[in-house]
Every structure is written in structure tokens, then in C-alpha cells.
Design a protein around this motif. Structure first.
Motif, PDB file in Angstrom:
ATOM      1  N   LEU A  20      41.729 -13.453  47.430  1.00  0.00           N
ATOM      2  CA  LEU A  20      42.679 -13.868  46.393  1.00  0.00           C
ATOM      3  C   LEU A  20      41.993 -14.737  45.341  1.00  0.00           C
ATOM      4  CD1 LEU A  20      45.644 -14.157  45.383  1.00  0.00           C
ATOM      5  CD2 LEU A  20      45.850 -16.077  46.960  1.00  0.00           C
ATOM      6  N   VAL A  21      41.215 -15.705  45.792  1.00  0.00           N
ATOM      7  CA  VAL A  21      40.500 -16.596  44.868  1.00  0.00           C
ATOM      8  C   VAL A  21      39.517 -15.794  44.015  1.00  0.00           C
ATOM      9  CG1 VAL A  21      38.814 -18.481  44.746  1.00  0.00           C
ATOM     10  CG2 VAL A  21      40.787 -18.666  46.278  1.00  0.00           C
ATOM     11  N   GLU A  22      38.821 -14.856  44.636  1.00  0.00           N
ATOM     12  CA  GLU A  22      37.862 -14.028  43.893  1.00  0.00           C
ATOM     13  C   GLU A  22      38.561 -13.181  42.832  1.00  0.00           C
ATOM     14  OE1 GLU A  22      34.150 -12.876  42.805  1.00  0.00           O
ATOM     15  OE2 GLU A  22      34.655 -14.378  44.312  1.00  0.00           O
ATOM     16  N   ARG A  23      39.699 -12.578  43.184  1.00  0.00           N
ATOM     17  CA  ARG A  23      40.445 -11.773  42.209  1.00  0.00           C
ATOM     18  C   ARG A  23      40.965 -12.643  41.072  1.00  0.00           C
ATOM     19  NH1 ARG A  23      45.076  -9.320  44.354  1.00  0.00           N
ATOM     20  NH2 ARG A  23      45.009 -10.716  46.120  1.00  0.00           N
ATOM     21  N   TYR A  24      41.370 -13.870  41.379  1.00  0.00           N
ATOM     22  CA  TYR A  24      41.856 -14.780  40.339  1.00  0.00           C
ATOM     23  C   TYR A  24      40.705 -15.187  39.407  1.00  0.00           C
ATOM     24  CZ  TYR A  24      43.916 -18.852  38.082  1.00  0.00           C
ATOM     25  OH  TYR A  24      44.356 -19.745  37.155  1.00  0.00           O
ATOM     26  N   ARG A  25      39.572 -15.511  39.993  1.00  0.00           N
ATOM     27  CA  ARG A  25      38.410 -15.908  39.177  1.00  0.00           C
ATOM     28  C   ARG A  25      37.936 -14.780  38.273  1.00  0.00           C
ATOM     29  NH1 ARG A  25      35.067 -19.168  43.797  1.00  0.00           N
ATOM     30  NH2 ARG A  25      36.289 -21.076  43.679  1.00  0.00           N
ATOM     31  N   ASN A  26      38.116 -13.532  38.739  1.00  0.00           N
ATOM     32  CA  ASN A  26      37.703 -12.379  37.950  1.00  0.00           C
ATOM     33  C   ASN A  26      38.803 -11.903  37.008  1.00  0.00           C
ATOM     34  OD1 ASN A  26      35.163 -12.305  39.114  1.00  0.00           O
ATOM     35  ND2 ASN A  26      35.827 -10.964  40.770  1.00  0.00           N
ATOM     36  N   HIS A  27      39.860 -12.698  36.868  1.00  0.00           N
ATOM     37  CA  HIS A  27      40.983 -12.405  35.972  1.00  0.00           C
ATOM     38  C   HIS A  27      41.668 -11.078  36.292  1.00  0.00           C
ATOM     39  CE1 HIS A  27      39.664 -15.822  33.639  1.00  0.00           C
ATOM     40  NE2 HIS A  27      38.447 -15.307  33.599  1.00  0.00           N
ATOM     41  N   GLN A  28      41.693 -10.725  37.581  1.00  0.00           N
ATOM     42  CA  GLN A  28      42.367  -9.500  38.006  1.00  0.00           C
ATOM     43  C   GLN A  28      43.851  -9.751  38.278  1.00  0.00           C
ATOM     44  OE1 GLN A  28      39.950  -8.505  41.372  1.00  0.00           O
ATOM     45  NE2 GLN A  28      38.550  -7.257  40.157  1.00  0.00           N
ATOM     46  N   THR A  30      47.178 -12.869  37.654  1.00  0.00           N
ATOM     47  CA  THR A  30      47.591 -14.050  36.895  1.00  0.00           C
ATOM     48  C   THR A  30      47.750 -15.245  37.830  1.00  0.00           C
ATOM     49  OG1 THR A  30      49.946 -13.634  37.195  1.00  0.00           O
ATOM     50  CG2 THR A  30      48.864 -12.571  35.290  1.00  0.00           C
ATOM     51  N   THR A  31      47.929 -16.419  37.231  1.00  0.00           N
ATOM     52  CA  THR A  31      48.162 -17.628  38.015  1.00  0.00           C
ATOM     53  C   THR A  31      49.421 -17.491  38.855  1.00  0.00           C
ATOM     54  OG1 THR A  31      47.089 -18.965  36.305  1.00  0.00           O
ATOM     55  CG2 THR A  31      48.501 -20.126  37.865  1.00  0.00           C
ATOM     56  N   THR A  32      50.465 -16.944  38.271  1.00  0.00           N
ATOM     57  CA  THR A  32      51.730 -16.760  38.993  1.00  0.00           C
ATOM     58  C   THR A  32      51.540 -15.817  40.170  1.00  0.00           C
ATOM     59  OG1 THR A  32      52.950 -17.113  36.941  1.00  0.00           O
ATOM     60  CG2 THR A  32      54.146 -16.077  38.763  1.00  0.00           C
ATOM     61  N   GLN A  33      50.827 -14.706  39.955  1.00  0.00           N
ATOM     62  CA  GLN A  33      50.576 -13.762  41.043  1.00  0.00           C
ATOM     63  C   GLN A  33      49.753 -14.422  42.151  1.00  0.00           C
ATOM     64  OE1 GLN A  33      48.738 -10.787  38.509  1.00  0.00           O
ATOM     65  NE2 GLN A  33      50.345  -9.305  39.058  1.00  0.00           N
ATOM     66  N   ALA A  34      48.754 -15.198  41.755  1.00  0.00           N
ATOM     67  CA  ALA A  34      47.911 -15.875  42.747  1.00  0.00           C
ATOM     68  C   ALA A  34      48.729 -16.869  43.567  1.00  0.00           C
ATOM     69  CB  ALA A  34      46.746 -16.584  42.060  1.00  0.00           C
ATOM     70  N   GLN A  35      49.578 -17.645  42.912  1.00  0.00           N
ATOM     71  CA  GLN A  35      50.403 -18.616  43.632  1.00  0.00           C
ATOM     72  C   GLN A  35      51.380 -17.919  44.570  1.00  0.00           C
ATOM     73  OE1 GLN A  35      52.001 -20.782  40.302  1.00  0.00           O
ATOM     74  NE2 GLN A  35      50.386 -22.338  40.386  1.00  0.00           N
ATOM     75  N   THR A  36      51.959 -16.805  44.115  1.00  0.00           N
ATOM     76  CA  THR A  36      52.896 -16.058  44.956  1.00  0.00           C
ATOM     77  C   THR A  36      52.186 -15.497  46.182  1.00  0.00           C
ATOM     78  OG1 THR A  36      54.237 -15.469  43.039  1.00  0.00           O
ATOM     79  CG2 THR A  36      54.506 -14.115  45.007  1.00  0.00           C
ATOM     80  N   GLU A  37      51.039 -14.866  45.970  1.00  0.00           N
ATOM     81  CA  GLU A  37      50.293 -14.300  47.099  1.00  0.00           C
ATOM     82  C   GLU A  37      49.814 -15.392  48.047  1.00  0.00           C
ATOM     83  OE1 GLU A  37      47.327 -11.249  46.461  1.00  0.00           O
ATOM     84  OE2 GLU A  37      48.301 -10.670  44.588  1.00  0.00           O
ATOM     85  N   ALA A  38      49.356 -16.521  47.498  1.00  0.00           N
ATOM     86  CA  ALA A  38      48.873 -17.614  48.347  1.00  0.00           C
ATOM     87  C   ALA A  38      49.994 -18.169  49.216  1.00  0.00           C
ATOM     88  CB  ALA A  38      48.268 -18.725  47.485  1.00  0.00           C
ATOM     89  N   SER A  39      51.204 -18.232  48.673  1.00  0.00           N
ATOM     90  CA  SER A  39      52.329 -18.772  49.453  1.00  0.00           C
ATOM     91  C   SER A  39      52.728 -17.840  50.596  1.00  0.00           C
ATOM     92  CB  SER A  39      53.528 -19.040  48.546  1.00  0.00           C
ATOM     93  OG  SER A  39      54.059 -17.825  48.063  1.00  0.00           O
ATOM     94  N   GLU A  40      52.308 -16.571  50.539  1.00  0.00           N
ATOM     95  CA  GLU A  40      52.626 -15.606  51.591  1.00  0.00           C
ATOM     96  C   GLU A  40      51.570 -15.560  52.692  1.00  0.00           C
ATOM     97  OE1 GLU A  40      53.097 -11.991  49.386  1.00  0.00           O
ATOM     98  OE2 GLU A  40      54.994 -12.644  48.501  1.00  0.00           O
ATOM     99  N   LEU A  41      50.459 -16.251  52.500  1.00  0.00           N
ATOM    100  CA  LEU A  41      49.382 -16.239  53.495  1.00  0.00           C
ATOM    101  C   LEU A  41      49.682 -17.265  54.587  1.00  0.00           C
ATOM    102  CD1 LEU A  41      46.241 -15.963  51.200  1.00  0.00           C
ATOM    103  CD2 LEU A  41      47.373 -14.158  52.502  1.00  0.00           C
TER     104      LEU A  41
END
Length: 153
Positions: A20-28, A30-41
Motif C-alpha cells: 500500500l505504501v509503495e503504491r501511494y509513493r508511486n502515485h498509483q 490517492t491519499t483517500t484510497q490509501a487511508q481507506t485501504e489502510a483502515s481495512e488492514l
């Protein structure tokens, strides 16, 4: 974040968090998508305690009996639970954290003390093929139905 000294269920979310962090850093994503996915882990240890990696701090947290998240040290060993990927996910595009962690086997205790040793073999741990998993699930279901019929009749 991956630490081979983690409970296997927690190592899975650590691997997914790294992805998830790698996809966020590579701009794959958004911040909202990253936060949503992180909250599901979230994963459970052998005691049923829920663990997560805090999306803001990156620290491990466990859920208390009151439903609050509290920072803590995650368990370092345990038994891996089955995931949806084990039950027929044949889409190889889907991220499977099991490909990024090392599972350990337990030798039978000779003196009552369990020793953890790496699995034998080279490369990633091989998983059963999807058709074998489906066949095994069907066999288990047939056994359960047969046992139920015998019990009731």
C-alpha cells in the motif's frame, strides 16, 4: 515493516501495508484510497485480539475490550489463519501477502519445548492449486452432510 518475527496473520497485513505504501509513493492511489485501504488492514492473533498498523503513525496497535486502539508489541509467533486467497482466488493480479512472508514449521517437541525451524525447500511456499482447494472443500462438505444425516436419522 515486514518482520519475520511476526505472527503470520500480522505479517500478512505488514506485507499488504508495505504494498500500500509503495503504491501511494508511486502515485498509483490517492491519499483517500490509501487511508481507506489502510483502515481495512486488520488481523487477529491466536487469542482473537485484533491488530492493525496505525495509518498515521505506522505503529502496531491492538483493539482493547472497549473498542479503542492502543499501541503495543505484536505477537511474534502463532498459527496462520486461512484467507480468501486460499479459497479459490485465481486472479493472479490480486495482491497476495503470503507471497511476501516466510512461514515456519514447528517440529514435534522431543522434550516438551517447541522449536521453530524454517520450512525446507527453496523459493516461495507452494500453495495448493485452486481445483485441489475446491475438491478438498467439497470433500469436507460431503463429510459434514453425511455426519449430519447419520446423526439425525
Amino acid at each position: 515493516m515486514i518482520n519475520h518475527g511476526l505472527h503470520p496473520n500480522l505479517a500478512r497485513i505488514a506485507a499488504a501495508h508495505n504494498d500500500l505504501v509503495e503504491r501511494y509513493r508511486n502515485h498509483q492511489i490517492t491519499t483517500t484510497q490509501a487511508q481507506t485501504e489502510a483502515s481495512e488492514l486488520i488481523a487477529r492473533d491466536d487469542m482473537g485480539i485484533r491488530w492493525r498498523i496505525n495509518p498515521t503513525s505506522g505503529q502496531w496497535e491492538h483493539e482493547t475490550q472497549t473498542g479503542q486502539w492502543k499501541q503495543g508489541a505484536p505477537p511474534q509467533q502463532g498459527v496462520a489463519s486461512l484467507t480468501p486467497q486460499h479459497f479459490g482466488s485465481i486472479n493472479h493480479q490480486v495482491f497476495d501477502p503470503d507471497n511476501f512472508i516466510v512461514f515456519l514449521e514447528h517440529d514435534p517437541p522431543a522434550d516438551g519445548i517447541y522449536q521453530t525451524v524454517p520450512q525446507t525447500g527453496q523459493g516461495p511456499v507452494s500453495k495448493p492449486k485452486p481445483f485441489l482447494r475446491v475438491g478438498l472443500m467439497l470433500l469436507v462438505m460431503i463429510c459434514i452432510i453425511a455426519a449430519t444425516l447419520v446423526f439425525y436419522f
